[in-house]
Design a protein around this motif. Structure first.
Motif, PDB file in Angstrom:
ATOM      1  N   GLU A 259      21.424  42.231  43.574  1.00 56.48           N
ATOM      2  CA  GLU A 259      22.854  41.637  44.043  1.00 56.48           C
ATOM      3  C   GLU A 259      22.651  39.941  43.851  1.00 56.48           C
ATOM      4  N   GLU A 260      21.359  39.344  43.673  1.00 51.61           N
ATOM      5  CA  GLU A 260      21.463  38.157  43.431  1.00 51.61           C
ATOM      6  C   GLU A 260      21.276  38.005  41.891  1.00 51.61           C
ATOM      7  N   SER A 261      21.013  39.054  41.253  1.00 44.40           N
ATOM      8  CA  SER A 261      21.131  38.744  39.460  1.00 44.40           C
ATOM      9  C   SER A 261      22.535  38.280  39.138  1.00 44.40           C
ATOM     10  N   VAL A 262      22.336  37.803  37.873  1.00 49.29           N
ATOM     11  CA  VAL A 262      23.714  37.518  36.998  1.00 49.29           C
ATOM     12  C   VAL A 262      23.384  38.433  35.803  1.00 49.29           C
ATOM     13  N   VAL A 263      24.468  39.152  35.439  1.00 44.15           N
ATOM     14  CA  VAL A 263      24.317  40.148  34.312  1.00 44.15           C
ATOM     15  C   VAL A 263      25.372  39.757  33.696  1.00 44.15           C
ATOM     16  N   ILE A 264      25.135  39.419  32.228  1.00 44.23           N
ATOM     17  CA  ILE A 264      26.259  39.117  31.447  1.00 44.23           C
ATOM     18  C   ILE A 264      26.513  40.302  30.157  1.00 44.23           C
TER      19      ILE A 264
ATOM     20  N   SER B  58      35.723  40.662  34.435  1.00 42.27           N
ATOM     21  CA  SER B  58      35.956  41.349  33.093  1.00 42.27           C
ATOM     22  C   SER B  58      37.271  40.289  32.530  1.00 42.27           C
ATOM     23  N   MET B  59      36.911  40.141  31.116  1.00 42.82           N
ATOM     24  CA  MET B  59      37.686  39.403  30.230  1.00 42.82           C
ATOM     25  C   MET B  59      37.912  39.844  28.729  1.00 42.82           C
ATOM     26  N   SER B  60      39.038  39.806  28.361  1.00 39.13           N
ATOM     27  CA  SER B  60      39.359  39.861  26.883  1.00 39.13           C
ATOM     28  C   SER B  60      40.049  38.948  26.744  1.00 39.13           C
ATOM     29  N   PRO B  61      40.488  38.520  25.298  1.00 38.62           N
ATOM     30  CA  PRO B  61      41.596  37.485  24.944  1.00 38.62           C
ATOM     31  C   PRO B  61      42.842  37.993  25.322  1.00 38.62           C
ATOM     32  N   ASP B  62      43.898  37.071  25.960  1.00 39.69           N
ATOM     33  CA  ASP B  62      45.044  37.437  25.947  1.00 39.69           C
ATOM     34  C   ASP B  62      45.429  38.444  27.086  1.00 39.69           C
ATOM     35  N   VAL B  63      44.372  38.855  27.784  1.00 37.05           N
ATOM     36  CA  VAL B  63      44.807  39.790  28.629  1.00 37.05           C
ATOM     37  C   VAL B  63      44.544  39.379  30.029  1.00 37.05           C
ATOM     38  N   PRO B  64      45.089  39.948  31.222  1.00 36.24           N
ATOM     39  CA  PRO B  64      44.728  39.535  32.529  1.00 36.24           C
ATOM     40  C   PRO B  64      43.280  39.791  32.772  1.00 36.24           C
ATOM     41  N   ILE B  65      42.569  38.772  33.403  1.00 36.21           N
ATOM     42  CA  ILE B  65      41.363  38.960  33.841  1.00 36.21           C
ATOM     43  C   ILE B  65      41.264  40.081  35.257  1.00 36.21           C
TER      44      ILE B  65
ATOM     45  N   PHE C 163      41.223  42.431  41.654  1.00 38.06           N
ATOM     46  CA  PHE C 163      42.444  41.356  41.520  1.00 38.06           C
ATOM     47  C   PHE C 163      42.559  41.158  39.980  1.00 38.06           C
ATOM     48  N   TYR C 164      43.976  41.127  39.329  1.00 30.57           N
ATOM     49  CA  TYR C 164      44.248  41.027  37.825  1.00 30.57           C
ATOM     50  C   TYR C 164      45.165  39.638  37.973  1.00 30.57           C
TER      51      TYR C 164
ATOM     52  N   GLY D 115      51.562  50.547  36.102  1.00 29.19           N
ATOM     53  CA  GLY D 115      50.310  51.266  35.373  1.00 29.19           C
ATOM     54  C   GLY D 115      49.497  50.262  34.619  1.00 29.19           C
ATOM     55  N   ILE D 116      48.126  50.101  35.209  1.00 27.86           N
ATOM     56  CA  ILE D 116      47.123  49.385  34.922  1.00 27.86           C
ATOM     57  C   ILE D 116      46.380  50.006  33.660  1.00 27.86           C
ATOM     58  N   PRO D 117      46.569  49.574  32.495  1.00 28.38           N
ATOM     59  CA  PRO D 117      45.545  50.188  31.457  1.00 28.38           C
ATOM     60  C   PRO D 117      44.111  49.998  31.761  1.00 28.38           C
ATOM     61  N   ASP D 118      43.593  51.121  31.512  1.00 27.84           N
ATOM     62  CA  ASP D 118      41.927  51.077  31.720  1.00 27.84           C
ATOM     63  C   ASP D 118      41.150  50.680  30.331  1.00 27.84           C
ATOM     64  N   THR D 119      41.450  49.453  29.941  1.00 32.83           N
ATOM     65  CA  THR D 119      40.906  49.093  28.596  1.00 32.83           C
ATOM     66  C   THR D 119      39.417  48.641  28.676  1.00 32.83           C
ATOM     67  N   PRO D 120      38.690  48.829  27.457  1.00 34.00           N
ATOM     68  CA  PRO D 120      37.547  48.145  27.554  1.00 34.00           C
ATOM     69  C   PRO D 120      37.543  46.494  27.398  1.00 34.00           C
ATOM     70  N   TYR D 121      36.540  45.735  28.132  1.00 32.94           N
ATOM     71  CA  TYR D 121      36.718  44.441  28.079  1.00 32.94           C
ATOM     72  C   TYR D 121      35.707  43.656  27.169  1.00 32.94           C
ATOM     73  N   LYS D 122      35.904  42.500  26.489  1.00 35.77           N
ATOM     74  CA  LYS D 122      34.911  41.989  25.502  1.00 35.77           C
ATOM     75  C   LYS D 122      33.831  41.354  26.417  1.00 35.77           C
ATOM     76  N   CYS D 123      33.825  40.871  27.610  1.00 38.43           N
ATOM     77  CA  CYS D 123      32.918  40.307  28.371  1.00 38.43           C
ATOM     78  C   CYS D 123      33.038  40.910  29.627  1.00 38.43           C
ATOM     79  N   THR D 124      31.702  41.243  30.262  1.00 38.50           N
ATOM     80  CA  THR D 124      31.873  41.541  31.749  1.00 38.50           C
ATOM     81  C   THR D 124      30.607  40.910  32.205  1.00 38.50           C
ATOM     82  N   ILE D 125      30.908  40.001  33.447  1.00 39.49           N
ATOM     83  CA  ILE D 125      30.023  39.223  34.100  1.00 39.49           C
ATOM     84  C   ILE D 125      29.928  39.856  35.710  1.00 39.49           C
ATOM     85  N   GLN D 126      28.639  40.251  35.816  1.00 37.86           N
ATOM     86  CA  GLN D 126      28.299  40.413  37.377  1.00 37.86           C
ATOM     87  C   GLN D 126      27.453  39.359  38.165  1.00 37.86           C
ATOM     88  N   MET D 127      27.962  38.781  39.109  1.00 37.94           N
ATOM     89  CA  MET D 127      27.181  37.862  39.529  1.00 37.94           C
ATOM     90  C   MET D 127      27.486  37.836  41.267  1.00 37.94           C
TER      91      MET D 127
END
Lengths: 259, 259, 259
Positions: free
Chosen positions: C193-198, C229-236, C250-251, C129-141
Motif C-alpha cells: 500500500e506504500e508502493s507507487v505502481v505506474i 486512470s487517464m487517457s487523452p480527452d476522456v475523464p480521469i 470519481f470521474y 452509462g459509464i463505458p469500461d474503457t482501457p486507459y493509457k496510464c494507470t497509477i496506484q499510489m
C-alpha cells in the motif's frame, strides 16, 4: 479572613468550566463546612448547585460565613493559567472585601509562582430551597457516555425523551430528518466507573430540552460517572460527584408536552 | 549565482512562520557569510533580525551579495508543503533575477521531489544599525514557558511589566478584571534548556505591549530556549538562538508610562 | 424487504463522508448483488459511483431491486453517532416505503444499542452509462500522498496538470505567486500500500480543477491506496478500492486549455 488550599487545583478549574456557560455572575459562599455555589442559569430554566466540603482542602480556615461575588467568565480566564498539577490558595481578607486573591503553585519547587487578584462584586442572592426528595429512578453511568448521547442526539431534534424502564434507559429524539433511540442497559464492568447501575422503583418517562442536557455535560471532566435521578413531574437531577467531598448538581424541569 | 542546501529544511520553515505575522515583504539578504533578514514590522514598532550562517548549510555558494525580495506569506504557503524531514535547495540564478527556486527532497530516495519557483519583488531596504550594547539583565528561560506567560497574561490586560530583580523575573499585568503576577526564579534543571539563568547587574523594570511579545513567541518552535535582554530605556531583545549557527531576534521599545 | 448487516459499519460511514460534499440527495440502489450509488455532483461536473457487493455484508437479503432516496447530509448526521467498532443493520420494509431503519450495535454485549429511522425521498434517477474503457496510464499510489499533493498545490492555483511519463507522474500548478511541480516516481515499498505502481502505454498530460480533486480525497479514509486512470480527452478516474468487495470511484472531465 478566609484562606483555603486546594492541592488539586484543577478540580476548581473544572467546576468553573462546567458552570460558566450557564451561570454568569454568582456567589461563592464560604462557611466553616464548605464552599458552595447555588444559582439559576441566566434564563431561569435550570439550577446549578456546587459543593466542595472543607475536607477537600489541605488547609481550610473560614472565620465567618462570607459570600464572594464572582464573574464566572473572569474567574475562568484566570483559571486558564492554572497548570495541570498546580495547587490553588484562596485568600479573602476582611480589610479588602472586594478582592479574592488566588495563588497558583506547582508542586515542583523550581516552577513559576503566579498570584492573581480577582475583583469581586455584590450579587443579590436568591437562595433556593432544594427539597431532598427520594426519586423513582436513579441511573449511574459513565459521564462520557452520557455526554456522547446528549451531543449525538442534538442533530435529530431539540427535545429528548428519557424513559427508564425494565429494559434499561432509553434516550429518544424525533425530528424532521427522522428519529432515533439509544438504549443503555444495566451492566457490571470491571471498573466501577464504567458500569451502568439502574435503580428503578417504577418506570418514569420525561421530556427535556437537549440544549440544557448539553450544558450540563460540560462537567464531564469533573467525574468519571454521572448520576441521573428522575421522578414524574419533578426536575431531573444530573449529578457529577467530586470524589467523596463534593458535587456539581444540575436541576432541570421536564417539558410538558401539549397534545 | 546563489545556491545553498539546508538539510534540516524545517528550520527555514519555522523562521518564516515566526516572522510572517509581523513582516509582510522583506529582503532575504545573501552574502558569502550568511543569509539574513532585517525588517521593521509593518506598524514600525518592532524590529526583526534573522541570521543563518553559511555553516548552517551542507552546500553554500554565493558569488556576490544579493537581496531577494520575498512576500513572507507566499513563502509560507510554499513552505507548508515541506515534509518534516525534507531538505531545501535554494537557487537564484543571475539570468533569472525575479525567481527564487526551491527544491524539497526527502532523505528517502523513493520519496516525492517538489520544486517551486517563487516570484521575487523589489523591496526598498531600510538597513538599520543595531547597536551591540551590553545589557543590565539577561534572562535565559525555556521558550515554551515564555510563550505560556505571554499568552496567559493577555486576558488580564494589554501591557506587561517585566521586572528583573533579586527574587527573579516578574511578569505583571493589571486590568479591569483584576491583576496578576507570574514570578520566574533562577533554577538549574537537569537539561540545560529547561533551566532558568538570570544575569543581573542592576534591577530593571520596563513595560511592553503584550501583543508584540505574543507575536515574538511564534518563534518558539525554533529553539527550546529564549534569551531576553533588558536595559533601562532601550528596546528589549527577545532572542531565539538557532543552534550555534544563527538566530531570530526581536527588538521592541518599552512603553513610557504617563503618570 | 431489504435487510443487510455490515459488520464494519464505519466503511459505510466513510463512504457517505466521502461523497456528501459533492452529492446532496441520491439513491441508494439495492439489488440482489450489491448496494450502489451513482450520481453527478450538484454542479454536474463530476460523477460519483459507489459499489458495495453483497459479500461485504454478513447478512444480506434483497427481495426485489429497490431505490432508497437519501439526503447524504442527513445520513451523515446519523452516521456521526456510529461507534468506531459498531455494526450497522439496514432495514427497509415494504410496508414502510419512506423509512430506512438503521441499527448500530457494538460488538460488546453490554454496549449501547441505537436505532434510527431516516426519512426517505423520491429522487429522479439519471442513470448514466459509464463505458469500461482501457486507459493509457494507470497509477496506484498511497491515498494519503495523493491527498497531500492535491491539498498542498491548491495554494498555488486552481488548475493542476497531471502528466504521466517515463520519469513518473508530475503534478504541476502555476499561479500568481509562482509555480510548483511535485514528481512521484514508481517505487516498491515493503508494504504494497506504500508502493507507487505506474502502468503507462503512452504518455498522457491532462488538466483538472484542483477543487474537484480535493473533493475526491475526502475518500482517503476508505482505502490506503488510490488508483488513478487517464487517457487523452476522456475523464480521469480516481478510484478508492474498498477491500475486495467494493469501491468509490470519481470521474472528472479534463479542462480544455485555450491558447
Amino acid at each position: 479572613m478566609f484562606e483555603a488550599v486546594l492541592t488539586e487545583g484543577k478540580t476548581f478549574k473544572h467546576i468553573i468550566e462546567a458552570i460558566k456557560d450557564l451561570v454568569g455572575d454568582c456567589n461563592l459562599d464560604c462557611s466553616e463546612e464548605e464552599i458552595s455555589i447555588q444559582s439559576m442559569d441566566s434564563a431561569h430554566v435550570s439550577l446549578v448547585a456546587v459543593r466542595l466540603g472543607s475536607e477537600a482542602f489541605s488547609t481550610y480556615r473560614c472565620d465567618r460565613p462570607n459570600s464572594l461575588g464572582i464573574s464566572t467568565s473572569n474567574m475562568d480566564k484566570i483559571l486558564k493559567m492554572l497548570g495541570d498539577k498546580d495547587s490553588i490558595t484562596f485568600k479573602a481578607e476582611d480589610d479588602k472585601p472586594d478582592i479574592l486573591t488566588m495563588l497558583f503553585e506547582s508542586e515542583n519547587d523550581n516552577g513559576a509562582i503566579a498570584d492573581f487578584d480577582l475583583k469581586l462584586m455584590d450579587i443579590e442572592r436568591d437562595q433556593l430551597g432544594i427539597p431532598d426528595t427520594p426519586y423513582k429512578c436513579t441511573i449511574q453511568m459513565p459521564s462520557s457516555e452520557f455526554q456522547r448521547i446528549a451531543r449525538d442526539l442534538q442533530v435529530l431534534g431539540d427535545t429528548c425523551t428519557i424513559s427508564c424502564g425494565k429494559e434499561g434507559v432509553r434516550f429518544s429524539v424525533s425530528g424532521a430528518i427522522g428519529n432515533g433511540n439509544i438504549l443503555i442497559r444495566a451492566n457490571t464492568a470491571e471498573k466501577d466507573e464504567e458500569s451502568v447501575v439502574i435503580n428503578m422503583n417504577e418506570p418514569v418517562e420525561l421530556n427535556f430540552a437537549l440544549r440544557y442536557l448539553n450544558f450540563f455535560t460540560k462537567a464531564t471532566k469533573l467525574s468519571n460517572t454521572v448520576v441521573i435521578s428522575m421522578s414524574p413531574d419533578v426536575p431531573i437531577v444530573v449529578e457529577y460527584p467530586i470524589q467523596d467531598y463534593g458535587h456539581t448538581k444540575f436541576y432541570l424541569a421536564p417539558k410538558i408536552e401539549e397534545d
